[in-house]
Design an enzyme around this catalytic site. Structure first.
Site, mmCIF file in Angstrom:
data_model
loop_
_atom_site.group_PDB
_atom_site.id
_atom_site.type_symbol
_atom_site.label_atom_id
_atom_site.label_comp_id
_atom_site.label_asym_id
_atom_site.label_seq_id
_atom_site.Cartn_x
_atom_site.Cartn_y
_atom_site.Cartn_z
ATOM 1 N N GLY A 70 -32.341 -3.686 72.698
ATOM 2 C CA GLY A 70 -34.021 -2.965 72.552
ATOM 3 C C GLY A 70 -34.055 -1.679 72.745
ATOM 4 O O GLY A 70 -33.625 -0.910 73.170
ATOM 5 N N ALA A 71 -34.813 -1.235 71.703
ATOM 6 C CA ALA A 71 -34.785 0.216 71.288
ATOM 7 C C ALA A 71 -34.766 1.456 72.424
ATOM 8 O O ALA A 71 -34.571 1.872 72.789
ATOM 9 C CB ALA A 71 -35.797 0.219 69.908
ATOM 10 N N GLN A 100 -33.282 -14.134 70.227
ATOM 11 C CA GLN A 100 -34.109 -13.089 71.397
ATOM 12 C C GLN A 100 -35.917 -13.643 71.824
ATOM 13 O O GLN A 100 -35.743 -13.614 72.905
ATOM 14 C CB GLN A 100 -34.351 -12.014 71.377
ATOM 15 C CG GLN A 100 -33.214 -11.074 70.822
ATOM 16 C CD GLN A 100 -32.279 -11.132 69.565
ATOM 17 O OE1 GLN A 100 -32.339 -12.458 69.085
ATOM 18 N NE2 GLN A 100 -31.460 -10.167 69.341
ATOM 19 N N ASP A 156 -37.111 -0.579 65.736
ATOM 20 C CA ASP A 156 -36.015 0.293 66.299
ATOM 21 C C ASP A 156 -36.052 1.565 65.771
ATOM 22 O O ASP A 156 -35.384 2.794 66.106
ATOM 23 C CB ASP A 156 -34.897 -0.433 65.621
ATOM 24 C CG ASP A 156 -34.991 -1.836 66.096
ATOM 25 O OD1 ASP A 156 -35.511 -2.939 66.452
ATOM 26 O OD2 ASP A 156 -34.123 -1.602 67.381
ATOM 27 N N ASN A 174 -37.687 -2.872 62.125
ATOM 28 C CA ASN A 174 -37.214 -4.007 63.086
ATOM 29 C C ASN A 174 -36.202 -5.682 63.245
ATOM 30 O O ASN A 174 -35.684 -5.633 62.126
ATOM 31 C CB ASN A 174 -38.676 -4.349 63.586
ATOM 32 C CG ASN A 174 -38.530 -5.237 64.719
ATOM 33 O OD1 ASN A 174 -38.229 -4.521 66.248
ATOM 34 N ND2 ASN A 174 -39.279 -6.220 65.254
HETATM 35 O O1 MRU Z 1 -31.318 -6.093 68.283
HETATM 36 P P1 MRU Z 1 -32.050 -6.539 69.442
HETATM 37 O O2 MRU Z 1 -32.197 -7.091 70.401
HETATM 38 O O3 MRU Z 1 -31.559 -5.475 70.451
HETATM 39 O O4 MRU Z 1 -33.690 -6.158 68.296
HETATM 40 C C1 MRU Z 1 -34.337 -5.252 69.100
HETATM 41 C C2 MRU Z 1 -35.477 -5.647 68.768
HETATM 42 O O5 MRU Z 1 -35.226 -5.757 66.979
HETATM 43 C C3 MRU Z 1 -36.834 -4.960 68.973
HETATM 44 O O6 MRU Z 1 -38.134 -5.949 68.186
HETATM 45 C C4 MRU Z 1 -37.405 -3.566 68.999
HETATM 46 O O7 MRU Z 1 -36.450 -2.898 69.351
HETATM 47 C C5 MRU Z 1 -38.425 -3.051 69.380
HETATM 48 S S1 MRU Z 1 -38.161 -3.681 71.249
HETATM 49 C C6 MRU Z 1 -39.748 -2.605 71.914
#
Ligand code: MRU
Length: 369
Positions: free
Chosen positions: A65-66, A212, A253, A263
């Site tokens: 998550g970003a 997720q 992201d 995203n």
């Molecule tokens: O691959 P991930 O699980 O790290 O992807 C995360 C996402 O796409 C979230 O939607 C994004 O990071 C926003 S989190 C606030």
């Protein structure tokens, strides 16, 4: 629609352990992560004593998550400094761990910059490390603050867009406390609506291939006692067609200068559906996710992940051996499909390059070179 309220109460429990924390046991400082690959079955911590372990945790999505990648990246640099590893090498390893979430590079560069400035100004290794750790802690604190601001501003916007209340919100991937030092981004807005008595239902996309949504967002929704329903990603279309979605809330992201939003893969099809069905499509992200140095969506590097993630389900193979798989981790939604971007510094709607530039100029984010 079947009601799933009974399910939420079954899973509700005390607040989960923090998604990330710095610890200093007698054996030396460590970064402790809640291992997200083990949720929802087990709440297990993963202890990183060095940068390669953290890089592996990032690549396997034990931490993800970003916003949290930014905080984790910052602490990773501090870990290298405190343990006497080469900080430049550590920063390069961390920054290269995953390419799409701009927050990771931001966190790494910000803490590395503080460390280098301290050393340049005559700090010894210990003082340089202390400065790096303080910078990582600042980032951690700021992320919690940004999360709270986004929740407030996002709920205000929702109430404006949907004056009747009783919001039915569709979300994708996981954007709650698991990705943040606070309560997250898009999920934090849904949670604020729930606490204000204005969330009728949270529709949770399962989010293939790594689930997720099913594993993490449903877990967070249950723990918060929210009314939520899980759906396969493919079911979203029929949900819109049935008039069951009032708004889509997602995180990001990376947001390019022109407002294109990267995203979790599956976000773009939701934006197209939302446009067709005249449903607001709202992106909630801290200003650290806006990257004015990436001009447009085509310039965003989208992480491609191993095909094995698509060819099996829960560890069980579901495709013939040797099948080729297309497995991008993210997709890019063009700005014309985004109703608004909500950040801790305010919301922009319509989403234009000028509006985003002005927003970043008035944000209090620390700029880094
Ligand atoms: O691959 P991930 O699980 O790290 O992807 C995360 C996402 O796409 C979230 O939607 C994004 O990071 C926003 S989190 C606030």
């Amino acid at each position: 629609m079947a009601d799933q309220d009974a399910q939420t109460s079954l899973d509700a429990g005390p607040p989960m352990i923090p998604s990330l924390r710095w610890d200093e046991p007698p054996e030396g400082p460590v970064l402790v992560l809640l291992d997200q690959t083990r949720l929802p079955g087990e709440e297990v911590e993963l202890v990183c004593t060095d940068v390669p372990a953290l890089v592996q945790a990032i690549q396997t999505l034990a931490v993800r998550g970003a916003p949290l990648l930014g905080v984790g990246g910052g602490y990773g640099v501090a870990l290298a400094a405190v343990r006497g590893y080469d900080v430049d090498e550590a920063a390069a390893l961390l920054e290269g761990a995953r390419p799409t979430a701009v927050n990771l590079g931001y966190g790494v560069r910000r803490v590395a910059q503080v460390y280098r400035a301290a050393v340049r100004n005559g700090a010894d290794a210990e003082a340089g490390a202390a400065a790096a750790l303080a910078a990582a802690r600042d980032l951690h604190r700021e992320d919690a603050g940004a999360s709270a601001e986004m929740a407030l501003r996002g709920l205000e916007l929702l109430d404006e867009l949907l004056p009747g209340g009783g919001h039915r919100i569709l979300t994708h991937c996981n954007t709650g406390a698991l990705v943040s030092a606070g309560e997250g981004t898009a999920f934090a807005v849904a949670l604020a609506a729930h606490r204000a008595g204005r969330l009728r239902r949270l529709w949770v996309d399962e989010t293939r291939p790594l689930l997720q949504g099913a594993r993490l967002t449903a877990y967070e929704a249950a723990r918060n006692g929210m009314a939520y329903t899980l759906l396969t990603d493919n079911a979203a279309g029929s949900l819109f067609a049935a008039g069951e979605v009032d708004a889509v809330l997602i995180g990001a992201d990376r947001i390019a200068a022109d407002g294109s939003v990267a995203n979790k893969v599956g976000s773009y099809p939701l934006a197209v559906l939302a446009k067709y069905h005249h449903v607001p499509f709202v992106v909630v992200a801290p200003t650290t996710t806006i990257d004015l140095s990436t001009p447009d969506g085509a310039s965003i590097e989208v992480e491609q992940r191993a095909g094995g993630e698509v060819m099996e389900f829960g560890g069980v193979p579901v495709a013939p051996l040797g099948t080729q798989a297309y497995n991008p981790a993210f997709d890019v939604t063009p700005p014309e499909l985004v109703t608004a971007v909500v950040t801790e510094a305010g919301a922009v709607s319509p989403v234009t390059a000028d509006a985003l530039t002005a927003l970043c100029a008035r944000s209090r984010q620390v700029t880094i070179s």
